[in-house]
Design a protein around this motif. Structure first.
Motif, PDB file in Angstrom:
ATOM      1  N   GLY A  15     -58.315  -5.253  -3.188  1.00 53.27           N
ATOM      2  CA  GLY A  15     -57.146  -5.943  -2.499  1.00 53.27           C
ATOM      3  C   GLY A  15     -56.980  -6.828  -3.915  1.00 53.27           C
ATOM      4  N   GLU A  16     -57.546  -6.684  -4.547  1.00 51.55           N
ATOM      5  CA  GLU A  16     -57.810  -6.900  -5.969  1.00 51.55           C
ATOM      6  C   GLU A  16     -56.312  -6.247  -6.635  1.00 51.55           C
ATOM      7  N   VAL A  17     -55.894  -5.710  -6.956  1.00 51.82           N
ATOM      8  CA  VAL A  17     -55.467  -4.573  -6.990  1.00 51.82           C
ATOM      9  C   VAL A  17     -54.312  -4.708  -6.390  1.00 51.82           C
ATOM     10  N   SER A  18     -54.052  -4.871  -5.299  1.00 50.84           N
ATOM     11  CA  SER A  18     -52.662  -5.034  -4.336  1.00 50.84           C
ATOM     12  C   SER A  18     -52.516  -6.682  -5.131  1.00 50.84           C
ATOM     13  N   GLY A  19     -53.399  -7.452  -4.679  1.00 50.70           N
ATOM     14  CA  GLY A  19     -53.065  -9.335  -5.754  1.00 50.70           C
ATOM     15  C   GLY A  19     -52.049  -9.167  -7.207  1.00 50.70           C
ATOM     16  N   THR A  53     -48.873  -6.837  -6.598  1.00 50.97           N
ATOM     17  CA  THR A  53     -47.509  -8.724  -6.145  1.00 50.97           C
ATOM     18  C   THR A  53     -46.888  -9.220  -7.204  1.00 50.97           C
ATOM     19  N   THR A  54     -48.056  -9.673  -7.757  1.00 55.79           N
ATOM     20  CA  THR A  54     -47.754 -10.570  -8.569  1.00 55.79           C
ATOM     21  C   THR A  54     -46.813  -9.890 -10.134  1.00 55.79           C
ATOM     22  N   THR A  97     -42.795  -9.700  -7.945  1.00 53.38           N
ATOM     23  CA  THR A  97     -42.949 -10.372  -8.522  1.00 53.38           C
ATOM     24  C   THR A  97     -41.697 -11.693  -9.576  1.00 53.38           C
ATOM     25  N   ALA A  98     -42.382 -10.877 -10.717  1.00 48.26           N
ATOM     26  CA  ALA A  98     -42.479 -11.985 -11.989  1.00 48.26           C
ATOM     27  C   ALA A  98     -41.147 -10.930 -12.975  1.00 48.26           C
ATOM     28  N   LEU A  99     -40.901  -9.441 -12.258  1.00 50.48           N
ATOM     29  CA  LEU A  99     -40.174  -8.471 -12.409  1.00 50.48           C
ATOM     30  C   LEU A  99     -38.805  -8.990 -12.343  1.00 50.48           C
ATOM     31  N   ASP A 100     -38.074  -8.484 -13.663  1.00 49.83           N
ATOM     32  CA  ASP A 100     -36.952  -8.706 -13.781  1.00 49.83           C
ATOM     33  C   ASP A 100     -35.426  -8.018 -13.100  1.00 49.83           C
TER      34      ASP A 100
END
Length: 330
Positions: free
Chosen positions: A4-8, A11-12, A15-18
């Motif tokens: 779950g931590e790796v998945s989070g 995801t972060t 989301t931040a990837l340009d």
């Protein structure tokens, strides 16, 4: 918990990837341009940059004045006129040579069991639109016409064959059977023996559909061709094989391996040649009549070769050198 931590975290990160598709396309296009430049001008990007600097210096040193351009145009027109004269002279020489070649090959074909065959060598030119030809630089002005030009001149050469009486001329590669094509090639090689740089020639089916006197004539011509080339012939005719300097037999009588027959290649001795020629003549391994005919055939061929005998029809080759090899394939 750990997953779950790796998945989070992933995801972060995503989301931040340009992610900019237009930027990606620009970068890919730039890479393609760089690859094209390195293929054409240098091995790497630094080499391309050095070439660009040198090209810029050369460009800066070019005289682009109206007088210089006019002088270059005048020189271009002068060279174009000189090139046109050379092209016309080459075409005239080709037309003359084409007639001689066609007549000589036709004469040879008459002795190769193609008495009614005729070879034609036709020359033509591909005309171009004047404006387009001048812009593309691929045309040459001959008189009032623009024609396609290349490193071999302005002519398009096509060899045509009239295989028998009553037939029309057809392109050689379309209208000739395998045997006819082999005989035309033999006739061409005999006529052009002194000019052909190819050291080794291989003929297959050159004697297809012939026998008797025509086969002897084929053997004689092959022997003459061997005066300046190594000649290898695949044949079933004893009249042709008799003119060989070395008679090689290829058969499937070798030992079997894993149930599969193995091919065998044998160079025959003089005594074995008589046996093999007798078999080819009579269809039997050993008969007194076949052996007598084989000996006579070998004696005749050897005598003609030693005396430098020539076929009745003239061709340029002089002298005589024995054939390098003949193959009898079973």
């Amino acid at each position: 918990m750990l997953l779950g931590e790796v998945s989070g975290e992933l995801t972060t990160y995503l989301t931040a990837l340009d992610a900019d598709p237009e930027r990606l396309q620009t970068v890919l296009a730039r890479q393609a341009e760089l690859r094209a430049l390195t293929r054409k001008y240098a091995a790497d990007t630094d080499g391309v940059l050095r070439w660009a600097e040198q090209a810029t210096e050369r460009l800066a040193g070019i005289d682009t004045s109206d007088e210089a351009i006019a002088a270059l145009q005048a020189r271009r027109d002068e060279l174009a006129g000189e090139l046109a004269r050379h092209a016309e002279a080459l075409s005239a020489a080709r037309r003359k040579a084409a007639g001689k070649l066609a007549a000589a090959v036709t004469e040879e074909l008459a002795g190769l069991a193609m008495p009614d065959a005729r070879l034609l060598v036709e020359l033509s030119r591909r005309e171009l639109d004047g404006a387009a030809a001048g812009q593309d630089g691929v045309g040459l002005a001959l008189g009032r016409h623009w024609v396609a030009a290349g490193p071999d001149g302005v002519d398009e050469v096509e060899v045509r064959l009239v295989p028998h009486a009553g037939s029309g001329p057809v392109p050689l590669h379309k209208g000739a059977s395998g045997g006819e094509l082999s005989r035309v090639m033999l006739a061409l090689e005999v006529v052009l023996a002194d000019a052909d740089p190819v050291p080794t020639m291989v003929f297959d089916e050159v004697d297809a559909g012939v026998g008797g006197r025509a086969a002897v004539e084929i053997g004689r011509r092959l022997a003459r061709l061997a005066a300046s080339h190594q000649v290898i012939v695949v044949t079933h005719l004893p009249q042709v094989a008799a003119y060989a300097d070395r008679h090689v037999v290829v058969d499937k009588r070798g030992p079997q391996r894993n149930g599969v027959a193995q091919g065998r290649v044998r160079t025959l001795s003089e005594a074995d040649r008589i046996v093999e020629l007798a078999r080819m003549l009579a269809g039997l391994d050993d008969t007194s009549t076949g052996r007598a005919h084989a000996e006579e055939l070998l004696d005749t061929a050897s005598r003609e070769k030693s005396q430098g005998a020539r076929p009745r029809r003239h061709h340029p080759a002089e002298g005589l050198r024995p054939l390098r090899a003949h193959h009898t394939v079973e």
